[in-house]
Enzyme design. Structure first.
Site, PDB file in Angstrom:
ATOM      1  N   LYS A  70     -51.287   1.409  87.687  1.00 16.12           N
ATOM      2  CA  LYS A  70     -50.786   0.058  87.468  1.00 16.12           C
ATOM      3  C   LYS A  70     -49.347   0.166  87.006  1.00 16.12           C
ATOM      4  CE  LYS A  70     -55.200  -2.045  86.276  1.00 16.12           C
ATOM      5  NZ  LYS A  70     -56.001  -2.653  85.201  1.00 16.12           N
ATOM      6  N   GLU A  71     -48.508  -0.719  87.552  1.00 11.32           N
ATOM      7  CA  GLU A  71     -47.120  -0.774  87.118  1.00 11.32           C
ATOM      8  C   GLU A  71     -46.775  -2.195  86.713  1.00 11.32           C
ATOM      9  OE1 GLU A  71     -44.879   0.728  90.502  1.00 11.32           O
ATOM     10  OE2 GLU A  71     -44.606  -1.296  91.277  1.00 11.32           O
ATOM     11  N   LYS A  83     -34.552  -4.179  90.238  1.00 11.22           N
ATOM     12  CA  LYS A  83     -35.931  -4.350  89.783  1.00 11.22           C
ATOM     13  C   LYS A  83     -36.416  -3.004  89.273  1.00 11.22           C
ATOM     14  CE  LYS A  83     -39.269  -5.276  92.788  1.00 11.22           C
ATOM     15  NZ  LYS A  83     -40.182  -6.047  93.641  1.00 11.22           N
TER      16      LYS A  83
END
Length: 163
Positions: A70-71, A83
């Site tokens: 998960k990021e 970003k």
């Protein structure tokens, strides 16, 4: 040990057009659709693509390295076109990394083109472990499919006729 890898490519579309992909969740959509040999799916856990968005990336079985992680988007700067996503669960963190971040930048060029740059920054105790696990190649593959998408869609929407 801190490490950094970076790669960039030129894309023949304006930076503002490229940022419409890189600055949104569209990049995740393009990557999951166009790279089935790398990503099996991407789930949006929280958010709409801005700071605080959390996505769960699942890599195709047999892909060397991580199976999923998960990021969280920690920076989405529309003005600077940057970003930054930080791994917050699983993946590299489970393999002994203290931190692992991916940064995408879209850099304007004078000739209606832009540069897209991907950078990986990480911290790990074991330098040999990092050298074996960290590769910029998956991000380069994502940048290439994004460039193809941008070229197709920008050129199709902005064709000029000559007399």
């Amino acid at each position: 040990m801190f490490g950094r890898l970076s790669e960039e490519i030129e894309v023949k579309v304006p930076a503002s057009e490229a940022w419409k992909v890189y600055g949104t969740l569209k990049l995740a959509d393009i990557a999951s659709e166009s790279l089935p040999g790398l990503l099996s799916k991407i789930d949006i856990i929280k958010g709409q693509g801005g700071v605080g968005t959390i996505i769960h990336l699942f890599f195709t079985p047999g892909t060397p390295g991580v199976t999923s992680y998960k990021e969280k988007y920690v920076v989405v700067d529309d003005e600077k076109r940057v970003k930054v996503a930080e791994v917050v669960e699983g993946g590299y963190l489970d393999m002994g990394f203290k931190s692992y971040q991916v940064q995408f930048e879209v850099i304007d060029k004078d000739n209606g083109c832009c540069i897209t740059r991907a950078t990986i920054e990480y911290e790990v105790e074991d330098e040999a472990n990092a050298a074996a696990l960290v590769s910029i190649q998956p991000l380069l593959a994502i940048m290439k499919v994004a460039a193809n998408y941008l070229l197709q869609n920008y050129n199709n929407n902005n064709t000029t006729t000559s007399s």
